[in-house]
Design an enzyme around this catalytic site. Structure first.
Site, PDB file in Angstrom:
ATOM      1  N   ASP A  60      -4.563 -51.184   9.003  1.00 43.10           N
ATOM      2  CA  ASP A  60      -3.561 -51.535   7.994  1.00 43.10           C
ATOM      3  C   ASP A  60      -4.179 -52.394   6.898  1.00 43.10           C
ATOM      4  O   ASP A  60      -3.898 -52.195   5.709  1.00 43.10           O
ATOM      5  CB  ASP A  60      -2.408 -52.297   8.654  1.00 43.10           C
ATOM      6  N   SER A  61      -5.000 -53.364   7.290  1.00 44.18           N
ATOM      7  CA  SER A  61      -5.612 -54.260   6.304  1.00 44.18           C
ATOM      8  C   SER A  61      -6.565 -53.509   5.385  1.00 44.18           C
ATOM      9  O   SER A  61      -6.577 -53.735   4.165  1.00 44.18           O
ATOM     10  CB  SER A  61      -6.361 -55.382   7.024  1.00 44.18           C
TER      11      SER A  61
END
Length: 331
Positions: A103-104
């Site tokens: 996600d990051s």
């Protein structure tokens, strides 16, 4: 950042978003493919009110393809990208990260994609759609594995903390039960480490001249480095490596991060005022700009705190905002 609420499935909420979109540079959404279209807020409708709008669509698997409509989370990307397969000990199971790694990475890639689209708009005058699939950015940062397999049939195995490209490269326990990490990606650093730990004769071995050669003798190199570090405290090992200009770092947990002098010098963990909780310490802006430095104004706004102000700025009258609330378009 400001926070507002809109129920986009309600006609009045939809209309309010279109009013906002008319003067907006970028909209980022992470609904399943087809959701915006179901509400009458797809790229065609948004572009009609603002042809310069950049619409970034972040989903697990992208807007098309056989998996597009599956629920998608970062964990699935970490599994499907090959990350989990190469992470962990050789005889252990594939290992997932204990945080939102995929996600990051996707968030950083999306920011870059949006800036690219805005740069293109400066030339063309038109916005466009950014299609970001969470499964892709993490695969890209994992390196040349597809090329290795395509050209050589090579599949990277799990190697724990070790590298197939150089050695010694590992974590080592110190005499005071702390941990340090050592990297020797440069040949000169590998030679300095061997001299420091009292094994200079290894430098003359033919295999020591390349990273891959050293990696094939990782057991011997790890034993030498681990034995030397294991007889010293963390501070002693760090000081000796620094004096020798060899690459070492302590293995931190968050408590160490909060007090480290380098992080303090960079203001990586900064203090942010909060009206309810007082000063909070949190991660600062990701980079430093010499002419336009950023800062964190507040840690987070209360839910729905700015709805009326934002909608008023978008041109909605008090009666329209009241009607929006009455019809369930917002709170």
């Amino acid at each position: 950042k400001r926070t507002i609420t809109l129920d986009l499935s309600a006609p009045t909420g939809r209309d309010a978003l279109l009013r906002l979109a008319a003067t907006t540079d970028v909209i980022i959404e992470n609904f399943r493919p087809g959701t915006l279209e179901k509400w009458g807020l797809g790229p065609a409708e948004l572009s009609a009110v603002n042809p310069r709008l950049v619409l970034a669509r972040v989903t697990g698997f992208g807007q098309s393809g056989p998996y597009a409509h599956r629920p998608g989370f970062g964990t699935l990307a970490e599994a499907m990208s090959g990350f989990a397969a190469i992470t962990g000990e050789p005889e252990g199971p594939p290992t997932l990260p204990p945080f939102g790694l995929a996600d990051s990475i996707a968030a950083l890639a999306t920011a870059y994609a949006v800036m690219t689209a805005l740069a293109a708009r400066a030339t063309t005058g038109r916005g466009q759609v950014v299609d970001m699939a969470i499964i892709e950015p993490i695969l890209t940062v994992l390196g040349p594995q597809p090329l290795w397999y395509d050209q050589l049939g090579y599949v990277q195995p799990r190697t724990g903390n070790r590298s197939r490209n150089n050695a010694p490269r590992n974590t080592y326990r110190t005499a005071d039960n702390a941990w340090v990490a050592v990297s020797t990606s440069a040949q000169s650093v590998a030679e300095r480490v061997m001299r420091l730990v009292g094994r200079p004769e290894l430098i003359d071995e033919p295999w020591f001249a390349t990273g891959s050669g050293r990696a094939e003798h990782a057991d011997e190199l790890d034993e030498a480095v681990g034995h030397w570090i294991g007889r010293r405290t963390r501070d002693e090992a760090l000081a000796a490596f620094e004096k020798a200009e060899a690459a070492i770092a302590p293995v931190y947990d968050v408590r160490d991060v909060m007090t480290d002098p380098q992080y303090r010098a960079l203001d990586t963990i900064t203090e942010v005022p909060d009206p309810e909780l007082g000063p909070l310490r949190m991660q600062n802006v990701l980079f430093r700009l010499s002419e336009t430095p950023g800062a964190i104004r507040w840690a987070g706004r209360p839910h729905n705190a700015d709805t009326e102000a934002v909608l008023t700025e978008a041109g909605l009258s008090p009666s329209e905002i009241a009607a929006l609330r009455a019809t369930g378009g917002t709170r």
